[in-house]
Design an enzyme around this catalytic site. Structure first.
Site, mmCIF file in Angstrom:
data_model
loop_
_atom_site.group_PDB
_atom_site.id
_atom_site.type_symbol
_atom_site.label_atom_id
_atom_site.label_comp_id
_atom_site.label_asym_id
_atom_site.label_seq_id
_atom_site.Cartn_x
_atom_site.Cartn_y
_atom_site.Cartn_z
ATOM 1 N N ASP A 6 216.709 161.394 -16.078
ATOM 2 C CA ASP A 6 215.356 161.689 -16.537
ATOM 3 C C ASP A 6 215.384 163.047 -17.243
ATOM 4 O OD1 ASP A 6 212.476 161.660 -16.666
ATOM 5 O OD2 ASP A 6 212.468 163.030 -14.950
ATOM 6 N N ASP A 8 212.022 165.224 -18.455
ATOM 7 C CA ASP A 8 210.978 166.154 -17.989
ATOM 8 C C ASP A 8 210.967 166.298 -16.466
ATOM 9 O OD1 ASP A 8 210.163 166.495 -20.607
ATOM 10 O OD2 ASP A 8 208.637 164.941 -20.502
ATOM 11 N N ASP A 215 212.906 162.885 -10.967
ATOM 12 C CA ASP A 215 212.007 163.643 -10.088
ATOM 13 C C ASP A 215 210.707 162.908 -9.774
ATOM 14 O OD1 ASP A 215 211.024 163.926 -12.764
ATOM 15 O OD2 ASP A 215 209.717 165.517 -12.029
HETATM 16 C C1 2M8 Z 1 205.005 162.239 -21.448
HETATM 17 O O1 2M8 Z 1 205.981 161.939 -20.484
HETATM 18 C C2 2M8 Z 1 206.071 162.734 -19.300
HETATM 19 C C3 2M8 Z 1 207.263 162.226 -18.487
HETATM 20 O O2 2M8 Z 1 207.217 162.415 -17.143
HETATM 21 C C4 2M8 Z 1 204.812 162.726 -18.477
HETATM 22 O O3 2M8 Z 1 204.204 161.685 -18.229
HETATM 23 O O4 2M8 Z 1 204.461 163.832 -18.053
HETATM 24 C C5 2M8 Z 1 205.325 161.477 -22.738
HETATM 25 O O5 2M8 Z 1 204.196 161.458 -23.563
HETATM 26 C C6 2M8 Z 1 206.460 162.100 -23.507
HETATM 27 O O6 2M8 Z 1 206.584 161.450 -24.744
HETATM 28 C C7 2M8 Z 1 206.219 163.581 -23.689
HETATM 29 O O7 2M8 Z 1 207.333 164.199 -24.290
HETATM 30 C C8 2M8 Z 1 205.957 164.241 -22.346
HETATM 31 C C9 2M8 Z 1 205.672 165.713 -22.522
HETATM 32 O O8 2M8 Z 1 205.503 166.338 -21.287
HETATM 33 O O9 2M8 Z 1 204.861 163.619 -21.710
HETATM 34 MG MG MG Z 2 210.353 163.491 -14.771
HETATM 35 MG MG MG Z 3 210.310 161.063 -17.358
#
Ligand code: 2M8
Ligand code: MG
Ligand code: MG
Length: 278
Positions: A6, A8, A215
């Site tokens: 993963d 983020d 995570d």
């Molecule tokens: C979104 O994805 C993250 C992944 O955990 C989230 O839901 O917080 C998506 O929109 C992704 O495309 C984007 O880069 C990310 C940014 O924090 O948020």
């Molecule tokens: Mg994550």
């Molecule tokens: Mg993710």
């Protein structure tokens, strides 16, 4: 060995998107020719930029929670890949449903049940920037969806079940990322990683071992699918119900936890040591 990760909140810091604490382990893995495969909610467009920054241009990627799988030339198969590579050299598989269909279904469900949520496709660029902390270019890339739609829930949590069930009847899935809920077709990160393991086997003739790192709840299918799993510490408060000797829970969050988890499996369990000089 394949490493599925993963981004983020795992390889990248949840707030700053920094990954420097993982840099030493990333280059060790590269020197050992172990593919690190981003497995993320992010879009293909975000991945094209990030892979370069992370030095992962030669490994496949899983984008939009399994809705998009990108194969660089060394992962392509003369007989199995009918569709030609795009100009950037990638063959891209899209096992989910088209994002326009998903958006239309979401609008119907919202209307029918009187639910309150905002989906990414109807947000202004500035709002996505604000919610994510991404730059203008980064937010634009995040909005370039192909097979999944993130949304912000603005209703009672109890009503999420209505959304969940109606979507399921439409063959759609709902999963939770760090900031957004994500809606996609019948795909998840675990199915996509299984698909890449099968592709590896078709190309190389043996089944690789796998490590998975994540995570959040949208990583559970991945962590269940891999041989060795790392649950990266996070403060989202969501349960991560996984048990057994193949699960390692980190103390540190984000990229420091990422290094802790990789180090746990490679040095302690797989006996890596001497040849790891930086
Ligand atoms: C979104 O994805 C993250 C992944 O955990 C989230 O839901 O917080 C998506 O929109 C992704 O495309 C984007 O880069 C990310 C940014 O924090 O948020
Ligand atoms: Mg994550
Ligand atoms: Mg993710």
């Amino acid at each position: 060995l394949l490493v599925f990760t993963d981004l983020d909140g795992s390889l990248l810091d949840h707030d700053t998107y920094n990954w420097q604490p993982a840099a030493a382990w990333l280059s060790r893995l590269e020197r050992q020719a172990i593919p690190v495969i981003p497995t993320t909610s992010k879009t293909r467009t975000e991945l094209l930029a990030l892979r370069q920054e992370l030095g992962l241009e030669h490994t496949p990627f899983i984008a939009e929670n399994g809705a998009v799988i990108g194969l660089p030339p060394s992962w392509q198969h003369a007989r199995l890949d009918r569709d030609p590579a795009s100009p950037d050299g990638l063959v891209v598989k899209t096992p989910s449903m088209d994002v326009d269909y998903i958006r239309r279904r979401l609008d119907v469900v919202r209307e029918r049940h009187g639910l309150r949520f905002r989906r990414m496709g109807e947000m202004a660029l500035a709002e996505v920037r604000e919610l994510t902390g991404l730059s203008t270019a980064g937010a634009e890339q995040a909005m370039a969806r192909e097979g999944s739609e993130p949304l912000v829930w603005e209703d009672d949590d109890a009503r999420l079940q209505a959304l969940h069930e109606t979507l399921r009847a439409d063959g759609l899935r709902l999963t939770r990322g760090g900031r957004f809920w994500h809606v996609m077709g019948a795909v998840d990160k675990g199915q996509a990683s299984d698909w890449l393991v099968a592709r590896f086997e078709a190309l190389r003739g043996y089944r690789p071992q796998t490590i998975g790192l994540g995570d959040g709840p949208n990583d559970l299918a991945l962590l269940a699918a891999t041989d060795m799993a790392v649950v990266i510490a996070a403060n989202h408060g969501q349960p991560m119900p996984l048990e057994g000797s193949r699960i390692y829970r980190t103390r540190a969050p984000g990229p420091a936890g990422w290094s802790e988890g990789v180090s746990h499996w490679l040095t302690r369990e797989l006996g890596w040591s001497g040849d790891l000089e930086d």
